[in-house]
Write a protein that holds these residues in place. Structure first.
Motif, PDB file in Angstrom:
ATOM      1  N   ASN A   1      31.132   2.280 145.515  1.00 28.83           N
ATOM      2  CA  ASN A   1      31.496   1.999 144.125  1.00 28.83           C
ATOM      3  C   ASN A   1      30.284   1.649 143.275  1.00 28.83           C
ATOM      4  O   ASN A   1      30.404   1.459 142.062  1.00 28.83           O
TER       5      ASN A   1
ATOM      6  N   THR B   1      40.803   3.871 137.788  1.00 24.54           N
ATOM      7  CA  THR B   1      39.751   4.322 138.692  1.00 24.54           C
ATOM      8  C   THR B   1      40.030   3.706 140.055  1.00 24.54           C
ATOM      9  O   THR B   1      40.200   2.489 140.167  1.00 24.54           O
TER      10      THR B   1
ATOM     11  N   ASN C   1      34.301  -4.060 138.221  1.00 19.47           N
ATOM     12  CA  ASN C   1      33.554  -2.791 138.261  1.00 19.47           C
ATOM     13  C   ASN C   1      33.236  -2.244 136.871  1.00 19.47           C
ATOM     14  O   ASN C   1      33.160  -1.032 136.678  1.00 19.47           O
TER      15      ASN C   1
ATOM     16  N   ASP D   1      33.549   2.093 135.112  1.00 17.59           N
ATOM     17  CA  ASP D   1      33.031   1.880 136.450  1.00 17.59           C
ATOM     18  C   ASP D   1      31.676   1.214 136.274  1.00 17.59           C
ATOM     19  O   ASP D   1      31.318   0.793 135.166  1.00 17.59           O
TER      20      ASP D   1
END
Length: 291
Positions: free
Chosen positions: A239, A195, A88, A212
């Motif tokens: 996400n 996160t 991510n 992220d």
């Protein structure tokens, strides 16, 4: 049919943001699973050709995934991408897998997250040191994840020192409601140490703090010398929303979660219908730089 009419028919205007879609695109950033690949985890020839058309039009292409970087090798080779992100956005790498950025989940957050999620029945996977460590090979999702990342997990009795260098922790469960309810609790628990977001209904991921998919988009834009309002982003899961928050053109997959579609400027076809290629042709190439 005009783009506006196409948007109404397939899609609809962005509901969660006031900004209008960008009129000029120089970089496109895509999620991988549920977006760039189909259910068989393949990048189809139709998508490969569409990305080639992007490059020919002067638009760069990059990808970011919850997968470990090692699990993106086939995609990188198929699309010949120059830059990509794993975990991510916790790791940013070049085509030759040399590291641009690498971040880890706080060891304290790792241990706190495990202590919270294990009693709730979640299976725990640790991605560290370029490997995937598990303690329960009978988990129903191991076989599917092995096909996705294209390498085998390492079965251990204890995660040991690997917890100090984790790029991602995955809590997997067949109890999707439990994972959804646990997501905000886990984020509150680990605070600035990680996160916490679901990458799929069956996976709740902890990835490095401050990174992220929005972080990845910013890194890609810096690399290519492109302003964020000249970046198109596409994805299907919550996400992916940090990408939507920074990109100038946000596209949701037809198979995307409702909250993702609500935040998109446009919605394309599903990943089984070559949705990325459709988005490239309908929404991105018409915004290619001219002259």
């Amino acid at each position: 049919m005009t783009e506006s009419n196409l948007a109404d028919a397939a899609t609809g205007a962005r509901g969660g943001a006031a900004s209008a879609p960008a009129s000029r695109i120089r970089l496109m950033v895509s999620d991988v699973d549920g977006t760039l690949v189909n259910k068989a985890k393949e990048v189809t020839p139709v998508t490969v050709e569409a990305v080639r058309r992007l490059h020919a039009a002067g638009i760069a292409f990059a990808a970011v995934s919850a997968r470990p970087p090692r699990g993106m090798k086939l995609m990188v080779e198929a699309l010949n991408v120059d830059l990509f992100g794993g975990f991510n956005g916790g790791s940013i790498l070049r085509r030759d897998f040399s590291i641009v950025e690498e971040h880890f989940v706080s060891p304290d957050a790792v241990r706190a997250g495990i202590a919270m999620m294990k009693p709730r029945g979640a299976s725990i996977w640790v991605f560290a040191d370029n490997e995937w460590f598990i303690t329960d090979p009978g988990n129903p999702y191991v076989a599917g994840e092995t096909r996705t990342v294209a390498f085998q997990p390492t079965v251990v009795d204890d995660f040991g020192d690997h917890l100090n260098r984790a790029g991602k922790i995955v809590f997997s469960s067949t109890d999707f409601d439990m994972l959804a309810q646990s997501e905000p609790e886990l984020q509150a628990l680990v605070g600035a140490g990680a996160t916490a977001r679901r990458s799929q209904a069956k996976y709740l991921d902890m990835t490095p703090p401050g990174t992220d998919k929005g972080h990845a988009v910013r890194a890609f834009a810096r690399h290519y010398g492109v302003s964020l309002d000249e970046v198109a982003v596409i994805g299907d899961m919550p996400n992916d929303l940090p990408m939507f928050e920074v990109g100038g053109l946000a596209i949701a997959m037809g198979n995307g979660a409702p909250e993702v579609k609500e935040r998109a400027h446009f919605v394309t076809l599903t990943n089984e219908e070559n949705g990325v290629a459709d988005a490239i042709d309908r929404f991105v190439l018409p915004r290619a730089p001219r002259g």
